[in-house]
Scaffold this motif. Structure first.
Motif, mmCIF file in Angstrom:
data_model
loop_
_atom_site.group_PDB
_atom_site.id
_atom_site.type_symbol
_atom_site.label_atom_id
_atom_site.label_comp_id
_atom_site.label_asym_id
_atom_site.label_seq_id
_atom_site.Cartn_x
_atom_site.Cartn_y
_atom_site.Cartn_z
ATOM 1 N N ARG A 12 0.830 -1.201 0.000
ATOM 2 C CA ARG A 12 0.000 0.000 0.000
ATOM 3 C C ARG A 12 0.868 1.255 0.000
ATOM 4 O O ARG A 12 0.549 2.249 -0.673
ATOM 5 C CB ARG A 12 -0.932 0.004 1.209
ATOM 6 N N ALA A 13 1.966 1.211 0.739
ATOM 7 C CA ALA A 13 2.883 2.339 0.758
ATOM 8 C C ALA A 13 3.512 2.555 -0.615
ATOM 9 O O ALA A 13 3.720 3.699 -1.046
ATOM 10 C CB ALA A 13 3.969 2.115 1.811
ATOM 11 N N ARG A 14 3.806 1.461 -1.309
ATOM 12 C CA ARG A 14 4.366 1.575 -2.661
ATOM 13 C C ARG A 14 3.368 2.248 -3.601
ATOM 14 O O ARG A 14 3.736 3.095 -4.417
ATOM 15 C CB ARG A 14 4.749 0.199 -3.196
ATOM 16 N N ARG A 15 2.100 1.878 -3.497
ATOM 17 C CA ARG A 15 1.090 2.475 -4.379
ATOM 18 C C ARG A 15 0.907 3.954 -4.067
ATOM 19 O O ARG A 15 0.764 4.779 -4.988
ATOM 20 C CB ARG A 15 -0.231 1.708 -4.253
ATOM 21 N N SER A 16 0.920 4.298 -2.805
ATOM 22 C CA SER A 16 0.806 5.710 -2.424
ATOM 23 C C SER A 16 1.999 6.506 -2.936
ATOM 24 O O SER A 16 1.854 7.598 -3.494
ATOM 25 C CB SER A 16 0.701 5.820 -0.902
ATOM 26 N N GLY A 17 3.199 5.951 -2.770
ATOM 27 C CA GLY A 17 4.400 6.631 -3.229
ATOM 28 C C GLY A 17 4.418 6.823 -4.730
ATOM 29 O O GLY A 17 4.799 7.897 -5.231
ATOM 30 N N ALA A 18 4.001 5.788 -5.473
ATOM 31 C CA ALA A 18 3.980 5.893 -6.927
ATOM 32 C C ALA A 18 2.988 6.957 -7.381
ATOM 33 O O ALA A 18 3.250 7.698 -8.347
ATOM 34 C CB ALA A 18 3.633 4.542 -7.542
ATOM 35 N N LEU A 19 1.854 7.058 -6.698
ATOM 36 C CA LEU A 19 0.869 8.081 -7.058
ATOM 37 C C LEU A 19 1.450 9.473 -6.870
ATOM 38 O O LEU A 19 1.336 10.331 -7.764
ATOM 39 C CB LEU A 19 -0.396 7.915 -6.221
ATOM 40 N N VAL A 20 2.064 9.725 -5.730
ATOM 41 C CA VAL A 20 2.670 11.034 -5.482
ATOM 42 C C VAL A 20 3.718 11.354 -6.546
ATOM 43 O O VAL A 20 3.758 12.453 -7.108
ATOM 44 C CB VAL A 20 3.291 11.081 -4.076
ATOM 45 N N ALA A 21 4.575 10.374 -6.840
ATOM 46 C CA ALA A 21 5.631 10.596 -7.828
ATOM 47 C C ALA A 21 5.060 10.874 -9.210
ATOM 48 O O ALA A 21 5.540 11.751 -9.937
ATOM 49 C CB ALA A 21 6.557 9.387 -7.872
ATOM 50 N N ASP A 22 4.025 10.123 -9.598
ATOM 51 C CA ASP A 22 3.429 10.310 -10.923
ATOM 52 C C ASP A 22 2.759 11.676 -11.037
ATOM 53 O O ASP A 22 2.828 12.330 -12.091
ATOM 54 C CB ASP A 22 2.423 9.202 -11.218
ATOM 55 N N ILE A 23 2.089 12.106 -9.970
ATOM 56 C CA ILE A 23 1.464 13.434 -10.002
ATOM 57 C C ILE A 23 2.519 14.519 -10.132
ATOM 58 O O ILE A 23 2.391 15.442 -10.949
ATOM 59 C CB ILE A 23 0.591 13.655 -8.750
ATOM 60 N N LEU A 24 3.578 14.430 -9.348
ATOM 61 C CA LEU A 24 4.639 15.438 -9.435
ATOM 62 C C LEU A 24 5.282 15.448 -10.817
ATOM 63 O O LEU A 24 5.591 16.518 -11.358
ATOM 64 C CB LEU A 24 5.697 15.187 -8.357
ATOM 65 N N GLN A 25 5.492 14.268 -11.394
ATOM 66 C CA GLN A 25 6.085 14.209 -12.724
ATOM 67 C C GLN A 25 5.168 14.867 -13.752
ATOM 68 O O GLN A 25 5.631 15.605 -14.644
ATOM 69 C CB GLN A 25 6.349 12.758 -13.123
#
Length: 260
Positions: A12-25
């Motif tokens: 779940r932490a991985r999915r949250s982190g990927a979402l944040v990173a994708d939004i910032l990108q």
């Protein structure tokens, strides 16, 4: 409060982190000369809502702010370095922009920040500052392992920043994350090795070196949120959320790899 995630909670932490990173990108790729900060905030809200996630900022009202924050992303420009409140400003050529985003997905928070220059005019000083925070962040992450102490991370970050010639402010720094955005332990951006909380597998840390070109002193805008350099100099900020693993650290806030 310090939370330790179990191995079954880490996905779940991985999915949250990927979402944040994708939004910032996405925000970084879309922001350019003429982009309004309120437009960046709107894009952020749309992507958070579209993912079924929750912003950590809209209702954020700590003792040091004039809350609630009321927006979805921190937008800090030039001499602003932390908690930049989105407002009616169109980005200009050469502006140094920091976007700081924290999102909760499936009950787990991830937090990340990126600095970049918009347009075709990129002052070397700005590029050097951004590079210094990125090197310091990499050094801090490299120090993460079970049994290490928070002071080891702080020392690694501060050594890079100091060697690059920057003063370090210790009022704001990295922190634990979990079900909420800001948790213990506090991770200052400089410190003594061998001191502080002992890291354990399952701990999530948001490491965030930030600097100002010629000062360590901050001033607060009339909006009650935006923190700027006291001298009006430029600033930079880089941040990743990492998980302490059995053999080191896993960076959670990396963008999802593009499909071929």
């Amino acid at each position: 409060m310090i939370e330790i995630l179990s191995p079954t909670e880490l996905p779940r932490a991985r999915r949250s982190g990927a979402l944040v990173a994708d939004i910032l990108q996405s925000l970084r790729s879309r922001a350019g000369v003429g982009t309004n900060l309120l437009e960046i905030d709107r894009w952020t809200r749309e992507m958070i809502d579209g993912a079924g996630a929750q912003s950590c900022y809209v209702d954020y009202a700590p003792s040091f702010g004039r809350g609630p924050f009321g927006h979805h992303v921190c937008t800090s420009v030039n001499d602003a370095v932390l908690h930049g409140l989105p407002h009616d400003y169109d980005l200009a050529d050469g502006d140094l922009v920091t976007l700081d985003l924290a999102v909760s997905l499936e009950g787990v928070v991830a937090d990340s920040a990126v600095s970049f220059v918009v347009g075709g005019s990129a002052p070397q000083e700005s590029l050097d500052m951004i590079a210094a925070t990125e090197r310091a962040l990499a050094a801090g992450i490299a120090a993460v392992r079970p049994g290490a102490r928070v002071g080891d991370l702080s020392h690694a970050i501060g050594t890079v920043l100091g060697e690059a010639g920057y003063q370090v402010n210790t009022e704001f720094g990295g922190h634990g994350v979990g079900s909420t955005m800001h948790q213990d332990p506090h991770v200052a951006n400089t410190g003594r090795p061998g001191r502080g909380y002992v890291l354990r597998p399952g701990l999530l840390l948001a490491l965030e070196p930030w600097i100002m070109a010629d000062t360590a002193d901050l001033v607060t805008d009339a909006d009650g949120w935006t923190l700027r350099s006291a001298t009006g100099c430029r600033t930079a900020h880089s941040e990743h959320t990492v998980a302490v693993t059995e053999d080191g650290a896993e960076i959670l806030t990396r963008p999802t790899p593009a499909l071929p």
